[in-house]
Write an enzyme that holds these catalytic residues in place. Structure first.
Site, PDB file in Angstrom:
ATOM      1  N   HIS A   1      47.590   7.630  -9.519  1.00 53.61           N
ATOM      2  CA  HIS A   1      46.993   8.641  -8.585  1.00 53.61           C
ATOM      3  C   HIS A   1      46.234   9.931  -9.626  1.00 53.61           C
ATOM      4  CE1 HIS A   1      50.043   7.684  -5.252  1.00 53.61           C
ATOM      5  NE2 HIS A   1      50.372   6.759  -6.419  1.00 53.61           N
TER       6      HIS A   1
ATOM      7  N   ASP B   1      48.319  14.834  -2.782  1.00 54.43           N
ATOM      8  CA  ASP B   1      48.563  13.354  -2.677  1.00 54.43           C
ATOM      9  C   ASP B   1      49.540  13.262  -1.208  1.00 54.43           C
ATOM     10  OD1 ASP B   1      48.803  11.013  -5.050  1.00 54.43           O
ATOM     11  OD2 ASP B   1      50.060  10.802  -3.471  1.00 54.43           O
TER      12      ASP B   1
ATOM     13  N   TRP C   1      45.137  -0.536  -6.212  1.00 53.04           N
ATOM     14  CA  TRP C   1      43.788  -0.399  -5.780  1.00 53.04           C
ATOM     15  C   TRP C   1      42.854   0.034  -6.602  1.00 53.04           C
ATOM     16  CZ3 TRP C   1      41.170  -2.467  -2.475  1.00 53.04           C
ATOM     17  CH2 TRP C   1      39.824  -1.783  -1.942  1.00 53.04           C
TER      18      TRP C   1
HETATM   19  N1  UDP Z   1      44.433   1.216 -16.567  1.00 51.36           N
HETATM   20  C1  UDP Z   1      43.664   1.231 -18.009  1.00 51.36           C
HETATM   21  N2  UDP Z   1      44.256   0.483 -19.059  1.00 51.36           N
HETATM   22  C2  UDP Z   1      45.348   0.242 -18.773  1.00 51.36           C
HETATM   23  C3  UDP Z   1      46.181  -0.117 -17.689  1.00 51.36           C
HETATM   24  C4  UDP Z   1      45.675   0.747 -16.734  1.00 51.36           C
HETATM   25  O1  UDP Z   1      42.646   1.623 -17.966  1.00 51.36           O
HETATM   26  O2  UDP Z   1      45.741  -0.643 -20.183  1.00 51.36           O
HETATM   27  C5  UDP Z   1      43.848   2.167 -15.493  1.00 51.36           C
HETATM   28  C6  UDP Z   1      43.227   1.045 -14.580  1.00 51.36           C
HETATM   29  O3  UDP Z   1      41.850   1.003 -15.132  1.00 51.36           O
HETATM   30  C7  UDP Z   1      43.273   1.799 -13.449  1.00 51.36           C
HETATM   31  C8  UDP Z   1      44.836   2.256 -13.337  1.00 51.36           C
HETATM   32  O4  UDP Z   1      44.720   2.611 -14.708  1.00 51.36           O
HETATM   33  O5  UDP Z   1      42.402   2.859 -13.145  1.00 51.36           O
HETATM   34  C9  UDP Z   1      45.898   1.746 -12.749  1.00 51.36           C
HETATM   35  O6  UDP Z   1      45.718   1.850 -11.331  1.00 51.36           O
HETATM   36  P1  UDP Z   1      46.182   0.636 -10.406  1.00 51.36           P
HETATM   37  O7  UDP Z   1      46.225   1.244  -9.092  1.00 51.36           O
HETATM   38  O8  UDP Z   1      45.225  -0.524 -10.512  1.00 51.36           O
HETATM   39  O9  UDP Z   1      47.555   0.368 -10.534  1.00 51.36           O
HETATM   40  P2  UDP Z   1      49.117   1.115 -10.732  1.00 51.36           P
HETATM   41  O10 UDP Z   1      49.158   1.232 -12.231  1.00 51.36           O
HETATM   42  O11 UDP Z   1      48.883   2.261  -9.935  1.00 51.36           O
HETATM   43  O12 UDP Z   1      49.955   0.028 -10.404  1.00 51.36           O
END
Ligand code: UDP
Length: 488
Positions: free
Chosen positions: A22, A128, A371
């Site tokens: 988020h 949010d 997302w």
């Molecule tokens: N991300 C990253 N490196 C990592 C893990 C996650 O840059 O090792 C970033 C990814 O690019 C994205 C966010 O963290 O922007 C994760 O958001 P997402 O909605 O995909 O998944 P969530 O973690 O919320 O389930």
């Protein structure tokens, strides 16, 4: 009000939920609005501020030679609810009991939020969706609330249908029964086991109903999406459901901080990984990551390792901070495969995901369909192997596989959060899905072509004159006009 007030830049307060998925898009979104002359403030707590600090600093550096106002982060203490020091965000929670305390703390953020609004009177707040109480707080201060959840329009439309109709209730009591979501532009079906079960999670169900209702009552909603991606669902959302929406994404493309975006502790494996990718042929590597909130059991890790080995593809696999001991999951021969270092690389900790996805060597992404990750893959033109776990991820899989046709599913069947068990997917199924996306077989070429086309459209959307660029401009103009009418 004086004329001078009207000449001051528009001021938007961003108030993201306390989880990287988020916070990261909100920091990018603030950069997008700031680049258009808007004064942006992000209100958050110390640990969460650290997550977005480098993205904000880089954006501000880039603005220095322009008229764009610097983005501020206003840091407020995380409420003391008996959680260990530093536990201020969802990935740090280790049990449902900690989750309950965390939500208690979230409610107590209303006080600093109220205070900020009263003292600063921003023109609008982008709050949010999970802060369902923020509409009342904003209204009491005379500030319009825009909602942001960070999901696709398709997922929001599906979720709205599910919450209003509870279609699983009338479905056969069989986890594999297909349940249709009524009232959508085209037929959408999920397995019962892929849906949130209101009987199992009555509190979550009630919470999401509140979130949906509050967002609908708000001034409007911002989406990290773009018009060409899901036009039927924009139409559905605005015309059929009568909700106001602005599509301003993919916001990640505004980031000036591809390397350390989203962290203050990049994995030590990151540099080596990028050098390793440099030596690989174009499109030959599959990137594997499940975001920030998913945990894999040792059995799942073992099957995934087998699947990567069986696929024959090169791979970069991100195993988050809390990884299980290798001896508990590595299948026979996998340690040797890794030691040779030719075919695969493991990143422990935080990966520079944007740099990896945009590297020419990467030709596929095994993703949990969060997302942000999904849209980052779309923006990079990289096709996906979809492996949803919970939240909006099963909807995003539908969008990717069935509507956009830029991915293949591994066959994930169970809606299960980090602390819940789900059926294990075998290595053979994983290898097959990777092969269908990256291999020479029927359909692979079409998927890859489609992904490339969509990537071009995504990048076009945020460029000057693109649909997202225009939506940002329209919203800014509308809020400026509102300020004038309120002042009149
Ligand atoms: N991300 C990253 N490196 C990592 C893990 C996650 O840059 O090792 C970033 C990814 O690019 C994205 C966010 O963290 O922007 C994760 O958001 P997402 O909605 O995909 O998944 P969530 O973690 O919320 O389930």
């Amino acid at each position: 009000m004086t004329i001078k007030d009207e000449q001051q830049p528009l001021h938007i307060l961003f108030f993201p939920f306390l989880a990287p998925g988020h916070l990261i898009p909100v920091a990018d979104m603030a950069a997008l609005f700031a680049a258009r002359g808007v004064k942006c403030t992000i209100l958050t707590t110390p640990v969460n501020a650290a997550v977005i600090r480098s993205a904000v600093d880089r954006a501000n550096e880039a603005f220095r030679s322009t008229d764009a106002p610097a983005i501020d982060i206003t840091v407020v203490p995380f409420p003391d609810v008996g959680l260990p020091p530093g536990v201020e965000s969802v990935p740090a929670l280790n049990s449902d009991a900690e989750g309950d305390k965390f939500f208690h703390a979230i409610h107590r953020l209303r006080e600093p939020f109220d205070r900020f609004l009263a003292e600063n009177r921003p023109d609008t707040v982008v709050a949010d969706s999970f802060f369902d109480w923020s509409l009342d707080a904003a209204s009491e201060n005379g500030v319009p609330r825009l909602a942001f959840l960070g999901s696709s329009m398709f997922a929001r439309a599906c979720s709205n249908s599910m919450l209003r109709n509870n279609p699983a209730e009338a479905a056969p009591d069989d986890p594999d029964a297909l349940v249709a979501l009524p009232g959508l532009p085209r037929r959408v079906e999920l397995r019962r086991s892929q849906m949130m079960d209101p009987k199992k999670r009555p509190e979550h169900w009630a919470f999401f109903q509140r979130v949906n209702a509050v967002d609908q009552e708000s001034y409007g909603e911002l989406f990290n999406s773009f018009h060409d991606l899901e036009p039927d669902y924009f139409e559905h959302y605005t015309t059929t459901l009568g909700r106001r929406a602005w599509l301003v994404g993919p916001v990640a493309l505004a980031s000036k901080d591809m390397a350390t975006r989203g962290t203050n502790g990049l994995s030590p494996d990151a540099d080596g990984c990028l050098r390793w990718l440099d030596a690989k042929p174009a499109g030959s590597v599959v990137y594997v990551s499940f975001g920030t909130l998913s945990l894999s059991s040792p059995t799942e890790l073992r099957e995934l390792a087998r699947g990567l080995d069986l696929s024959g593809k090169n791979f970069v696999w991100v195993i988050g901070g809390a990884a299980t001991e290798e001896s508990e999951w590595m299948p026979d021969g996998f340690a040797e495969l890794m030691a040779r270092g030719e075919r695969g690389l493991i990143i422990r900790g935080w990966a520079p995901q944007m740099l990896i996805l945009n590297h020419q060597a990467v030709g596929g992404f095994v993703t949990h369909c969060g997302w942000n990750s999904t849209l980052e893959s779309v923006s990079a033109g990289v096709p996906m192997v979809t492996w949803p776990r919970y939240a909006d991820q099963f909807y995003n899989e539908k969008l990717v596989v069935e509507l956009l046709k830029v991915g293949v599913g591994v066959g994930s069947a169970d809606f299960a959060s980090k602390f819940e068990a789900r059926r294990v997917i075998g290595g053979e199924a994983i290898a097959e899905a990777i092969g269908r996306v990256m291999g020479d077989g029927e359909g692979g070429e079409a998927i890859r072509e489609k992904a490339k086309e969509l990537g071009e459209k995504a990048r076009g959307a945020v460029e000057k004159g693109g649909s997202s660029y225009d939506d940002v401009g329209r919203l800014v103009d509308e809020l400026m006009a509102r300020r004038s009418s309120v002042n009149a």
